[in-house]
Every structure is written in C-alpha cells, then in structure tokens.
Scaffold this active site. Structure first.
Site, PDB file in Angstrom:
ATOM      1  N   LEU A  14      10.912 -20.737  -3.757  1.00 56.18           N
ATOM      2  CA  LEU A  14      10.017 -19.600  -3.406  1.00 56.18           C
ATOM      3  C   LEU A  14       8.568 -20.040  -4.046  1.00 56.18           C
ATOM      4  CD1 LEU A  14       9.304 -17.171  -1.411  1.00 56.18           C
ATOM      5  CD2 LEU A  14       9.934 -15.648  -3.464  1.00 56.18           C
ATOM      6  N   ASP A  17       0.828  -1.265   0.002  1.00 58.54           N
ATOM      7  CA  ASP A  17       0.033   0.140   0.037  1.00 58.54           C
ATOM      8  C   ASP A  17       0.859   1.187   0.084  1.00 58.54           C
ATOM      9  OD1 ASP A  17      -2.338   1.386   0.006  1.00 58.54           O
ATOM     10  OD2 ASP A  17      -2.620   1.384   2.182  1.00 58.54           O
ATOM     11  N   HIS A  32       3.119   3.020  -8.878  1.00 57.93           N
ATOM     12  CA  HIS A  32       3.267   1.757  -8.902  1.00 57.93           C
ATOM     13  C   HIS A  32       4.326   1.038  -9.919  1.00 57.93           C
ATOM     14  CE1 HIS A  32      -0.998   1.616  -7.705  1.00 57.93           C
ATOM     15  NE2 HIS A  32      -1.428   2.414  -8.947  1.00 57.93           N
TER      16      HIS A  32
END
Ligand code: FPP
Length: 280
Positions: free
Chosen positions: A144, A33, A50
């Site tokens: 991962l 955020d 972004h």
C-alpha cells in the site's frame, strides 16, 4: 506478526467476499471529518477526537493493506486548518509526530510505502524530519502507498503547478501548445499517484473542502454518516461494496462500456453477510 497473519477468520471472510466482487478501487481518498463533533458530544476537548481519529486511521490503513488496495490518501491537515486555535494546531502536530514515531516500524514491516503531499515546508521541523526519514525508509516497499495530505489544499497545488509550468514556458522547456491534461497532471504533487477511484468523506458532510480538486474529476463519492473516530473497517467495507456496485462511465453511455452490464446492488446482501458473521 504481520497484519495478514493477525487477521481473524471472520474479517478475512468479509474481505474475500469484497475481493470476489472483482473491481475494488486502486486508489481510495478519504476526508476524515467529524473528530471535533465526536469529542464535543462526549464533552471532551477537541484533541481527544483527533486522538480517537488516529485509531480509525490505524484500522483503515490496516484493512486497506489487507485488501490489497494500492493507494490510500488521507486528508490529515489542510492549509486552511492552520487557522484553527493554536492549541488544536499544536496538538495535531504532536499527534502526527507521535503517529510517525510509533507507526513507522509497523508500516515498514507490512510493506507500506509512506508518501506525503502538501506544503511540507510549513510543518514543524521535527515532523518534516520524521516524514523524510519515513519516506526514505519505506521508499522501496511495494504494498500500500499511504499518502498523508499535510498542509495541503487542491487549489494550492494547482496554482503551484501553473507557476512551474509558466516558468518552464518562459525558459523554453515547453510551449503553451504542449499543455494538456496529462502534462498538467505531471506538474502536480500527485503526479506519481493514479487519480482516486473513490473519495470517502465521513460525518455526513457533502463537500470537497479543497481536497484533490483536479484528481477527483471522475472519482466516485461516498458519504458516510459516521464521525471519523467511529469510522472503522466495517464502514470502509460498506463504502467499497457500494463502489463495486456502481457503473463508472467516464462520460460514455452505458452501452458503450465494454462490460455492458450494471452489477446488482450488493449493499443489502453485504450487510447480511457482515451481520451474520458478527453475530456468529
Ligand atoms: C477533521 O475533523 C479532521 C482533521 C482536521 C484532522 C484529521 C486528523 C486526524 C484524524 C489525526 C491525525 C492524522 C494522522 C494521519 C496521524 P474536524 O476537527 O473538522 O471535526 P468537526 O467538523 O466535527 O469539528
């Protein structure tokens, strides 16, 4: 060069300190955020926030992989985000497309398995195709697992699960008495992921924003004051040090816990180590 080969010795040392704490989370979930506020503060268009946020994604994915974290789930686009201005939504989809095109080889080379949750059917065709290819190509990787939550919301997944369970009851596949936590979890899109041990949210906001509502039941929450574009590996390390110092009781009392001991808070010690290494 792989991520482990290119890592500098100071960073490696910090990670070794962290690993030595012994109870790093298996699954980290992140609400990224603050991209808009980061851009606004610089009088840039929101999309620049972004774009810079993707640099943080790169760094956090890399650091998590180097640390040997097994699961990282990023809230990249919520169902509610479709209500943003058209140019921002379009820009985010383009960034996502760009990220998938550009990053896939590197992710694959570093043994990352890509996965996605959410209403993928509503994404642009090209993004769906890229996601599909990326998941297929990385399916057998064992490092991962990077899950991108795209067009996702926790309630949406819960309602979806209830609908499928109801159908299975109607078909006689299961009976209402069979429904328990475990069975319910197996109907969620997150069924192949363990519940997150820690949820990190950047930008100081203290909300779940419809993210992993069922799965986060016992997760620890860490709120960082940094806006997402500024959230880089040092912030991740701080969150993880904080996590390793917490006692997770899962509803039990302290004395019931096998370990019996609450670890000392290591935050200030950690800060000293990081600062010393940075300044040396
Ligand atoms: C929230 O910040 C962030 C988003 C809605 C999108 C997050 C997307 C990225 C970091 C880039 C794409 C991701 C990947 C994985 C390729 P906000 O816009 O709500 O910030 P604000 O609250 O300051 O307005």
């Amino acid at each position: 060069m792989t991520w482990n080969e290119e890592q500098n010795s100071k960073d490696k040392e910090i990670q070794e300190h962290l690993i030595a704490q012994g109870n790093l989370p298996k699954h980290i979930a992140v609400i990224m955020d603050g991209n808009g506020r980061w851009a606004l503060a610089r009088q840039f268009a929101r999309i620049s926030g972004h774009k810079e946020g993707i640099e943080s994604v790169r760094d956090i994915v890399k650091a998590s992989s180097q640390l040997g974290i097994k699961y990282l789930t990023l809230y990249a686009f919520s169902i509610e985000n479709w209500n943003r201005p058209l140019n921002e939504v379009g820009g985010l989809m383009k960034l996502l497309e760009h990220y998938l095109r550009q990053e896939l080889d590197e992710l694959h080379k570093n043994n990352v398995r890509l996965f996605t949750i959410g209403k993928v059917s509503s994404l642009p065709k090209v993004v769906k195709k890229l996601l599909h290819e990326a998941m297929e190509r990385t399916a057998n990787n064992t490092g991962l697992t990077l899950t991108l939550a795209l067009s996702y919301s926790g309630r949406w997944d819960i309602v979806r699960a209830v609908q499928i369970i109801s159908l299975d009851v109607r078909r006689g596949k299961i009976s209402p008495e069979d429904i328990n936590d475990e069975l319910f979890s197996s109907y969620l899109q997150t069924r192949d992921l363990p519940d997150p041990d820690i949820l990190i949210r950047s930008s100081g906001e203290m909300r779940l924003s419809n993210f992993l509502l069922w799965e986060i039941a016992y997760g620890e929450i860490f709120i960082s004051q940094k806006l997402w574009p500024e959230f880089r590996r040092d912030e991740l390390y701080e969150a993880l040090y904080n996590y390793t110092s917490r006692e997770r009781r899962f509803g039990r009392t302290s004395s019931q816990l096998a370990s019996g001991e609450t670890p000392d808070r290591k935050d200030s010690y950690f800060k000293r180590v990081v600062d010393a290494l940075k300044n040396s």
